[in-house]
Design a protein around this motif. Structure first.
Motif, PDB file in Angstrom:
ATOM      1  N   UNK A   1       0.881  -1.167  -0.163  1.00  0.00           N
ATOM      2  CA  UNK A   1      -0.158   0.012   0.063  1.00  0.00           C
ATOM      3  C   UNK A   1       0.724   1.332  -0.040  1.00  0.00           C
ATOM      4  N   UNK A   2       1.882   1.224   0.846  1.00  0.00           N
ATOM      5  CA  UNK A   2       2.836   2.345   0.992  1.00  0.00           C
ATOM      6  C   UNK A   2       3.726   2.594  -0.229  1.00  0.00           C
ATOM      7  N   UNK A   3       4.207   1.277  -0.520  1.00  0.00           N
ATOM      8  CA  UNK A   3       5.426   1.341  -1.669  1.00  0.00           C
ATOM      9  C   UNK A   3       5.119   1.779  -2.962  1.00  0.00           C
ATOM     10  N   UNK A   4       4.048   1.232  -3.431  1.00  0.00           N
ATOM     11  CA  UNK A   4       3.827   1.603  -4.734  1.00  0.00           C
ATOM     12  C   UNK A   4       2.390   2.360  -5.089  1.00  0.00           C
ATOM     13  N   UNK A   5       2.651   3.423  -5.567  1.00  0.00           N
ATOM     14  CA  UNK A   5       1.352   4.229  -5.893  1.00  0.00           C
ATOM     15  C   UNK A   5       0.909   3.482  -7.445  1.00  0.00           C
TER      16      UNK A   5
ATOM     17  N   UNK B   1       8.692   3.348  -7.755  1.00  0.00           N
ATOM     18  CA  UNK B   1       8.263   2.232  -8.741  1.00  0.00           C
ATOM     19  C   UNK B   1       9.575   1.923  -9.386  1.00  0.00           C
ATOM     20  N   UNK B   2      10.916   2.706  -9.619  1.00  0.00           N
ATOM     21  CA  UNK B   2      11.892   2.145 -10.023  1.00  0.00           C
ATOM     22  C   UNK B   2      12.622   1.473  -9.043  1.00  0.00           C
ATOM     23  N   UNK B   3      12.506   1.599  -7.736  1.00  0.00           N
ATOM     24  CA  UNK B   3      12.915   0.653  -6.616  1.00  0.00           C
ATOM     25  C   UNK B   3      12.371  -0.620  -6.637  1.00  0.00           C
ATOM     26  N   UNK B   4      10.881  -0.513  -6.956  1.00  0.00           N
ATOM     27  CA  UNK B   4       9.957  -1.925  -6.980  1.00  0.00           C
ATOM     28  C   UNK B   4      10.471  -2.670  -8.419  1.00  0.00           C
ATOM     29  N   UNK B   5      10.749  -1.745  -9.353  1.00  0.00           N
ATOM     30  CA  UNK B   5      11.292  -2.580 -10.564  1.00  0.00           C
ATOM     31  C   UNK B   5      12.473  -3.104 -10.509  1.00  0.00           C
TER      32      UNK B   5
ATOM     33  N   UNK C   1      10.509  -9.700   0.808  1.00  0.00           N
ATOM     34  CA  UNK C   1       9.360  -8.926   0.620  1.00  0.00           C
ATOM     35  C   UNK C   1      10.001  -7.628   0.099  1.00  0.00           C
ATOM     36  N   UNK C   2       8.995  -6.706  -0.595  1.00  0.00           N
ATOM     37  CA  UNK C   2       9.390  -5.430  -0.894  1.00  0.00           C
ATOM     38  C   UNK C   2       9.414  -4.666   0.346  1.00  0.00           C
ATOM     39  N   UNK C   3       9.084  -4.794   1.461  1.00  0.00           N
ATOM     40  CA  UNK C   3       8.889  -4.147   2.721  1.00  0.00           C
ATOM     41  C   UNK C   3      10.677  -4.343   3.031  1.00  0.00           C
TER      42      UNK C   3
END
Length: 329
Positions: A8-12, A153-157, A214-216
């Motif tokens: 919820x927080x990490x990715x808009x 989003x680049x971090x998530x990528x 996890x992403x967190x």
């Protein structure tokens, strides 16, 4: 797609903010294909799909995972077929009767730069899957959003690329993390992984359990690796103007209107940020629920906001308009 929980927080979810095609359901399903090489007899059976975030085409050969960056795809061609007679004969045995093997072949063309191009050739096991897969995949390419992501989003990528480096049921290789993040700073990367709780399973096995990756946890590793962000801390300290470790609602509203909003904008077309709208931002990016309920934003929440799609220099919706000559200046 953005999910509940730690996502919820990490990715808009930028797909809800911009007119970009949704990922077709069948693209996310694994498909068995044969990857072939130009002017070679090399053939590899792979499982291929578009991963759920829409960043990569993900294909797995044996135990090894690979990705093709959708942002770098410049063309998908369906008029190419292998030249080697042995490969052609092999594919003909998989076709029905006199079926043209070109109807089952497609080539993904990528360009990291003007001179560095890549060609990925695939043979689809099912004839009807080829045109549908190619058309729906091509709809995700050549879109302004692919190269205008937020920092988060680049971090998530990067995180997604690492998760796709192995099979779904396998663990994450630490060597792959070091190679992808900073291969010349192995010691620093290892220390950051330990600080983030991403320790190897044991000394002999240089991997991390996928369930723990996890992403967190990765985002924590990312922040530890970067170290103290003195620039953000300085801005945060100037806004709060006290010894408190959070921003009040009024201070955040002032920051949005005084420091982030261009004063030259028309107040009717581009109204000032209101307390109600600011509360929604705080609830989105503040992880401490107790503070978010009363409209307080910590340094971590402030950092999350600055890295989000809500803090891009240009409104995402305007990016698709600036080259249209029919639109107003």
């Amino acid at each position: 797609m953005a999910k509940s929980g730690d996502d919820k927080m990490q990715r808009c979810d930028y797909r809800s903010k911009a007119p970009i095609p949704a990922i077709a359901k069948h693209l996310e399903d694994w498909k068995r294909m044969v990857k072939w090489e130009e002017d070679s007899i090399a053939m590899t059976q792979v499982d291929l799909r578009v991963e759920e975030n829409g960043f990569f085409v993900h294909y797995v050969a044996g135990e090894e995972g690979n990705v093709i960056d959708i942002a770098q795809i410049v063309d998908i061609r369906t008029d190419r077929a292998p030249k080697d007679p042995k490969v052609i004969e092999h594919f003909k045995t998989m076709c029905d009767g006199d079926e043209d093997i070109q109807e089952r072949c497609f080539t993904i063309v990528t360009a990291e730069s003007f001179t560095l191009q890549g060609y990925y050739n695939f043979f689809v096991n099912t004839k009807n899957d080829c045109p549908r897969f190619v058309n729906d995949l091509f709809a995700l390419t050549h879109h302004f959003i692919n190269t205008n992501l937020s920092q988060m989003d680049f971090v998530r990528k990067t995180y997604t690329r690492l998760k796709c480096s192995t099979k779904v049921d396998k663990h994450i290789s630490i060597k792959e993390i070091v190679r992808a993040i900073a291969k010349d700073e192995k010691k620093k990367v290892m220390e950051a992984l330990r600080s983030a709780g991403l320790k190897p399973q044991d000394k002999k096995n240089d991997t991390i359990e996928k369930s723990k990756f996890t992403f967190e946890a990765f985002y924590k590793f990312y922040n530890v690796l970067l170290g103290t962000r003195t620039d953000i801390e300085k801005v945060f300290g100037e806004i709060k103007e006290s010894k408190r470790n959070y921003l009040t609602l009024d201070q955040m509203v002032e920051f949005l209107n005084k420091y982030q909003r261009d004063p030259r904008l028309n107040e009717i077309l581009f109204p000032f940020h209101s307390p109600d709208g600011t509360k929604k931002l705080i609830k989105t990016y503040e992880k401490d629920k107790n503070k978010s309920k009363i409209g307080q934003l910590t340094l971590e929440g402030f950092h999350n906001y600055l890295m989000s799609a809500d803090c891009l220099p240009t409104n995402i919706l305007n990016l698709g308009l600036y080259q249209r000559e029919s639109e107003k200046l």
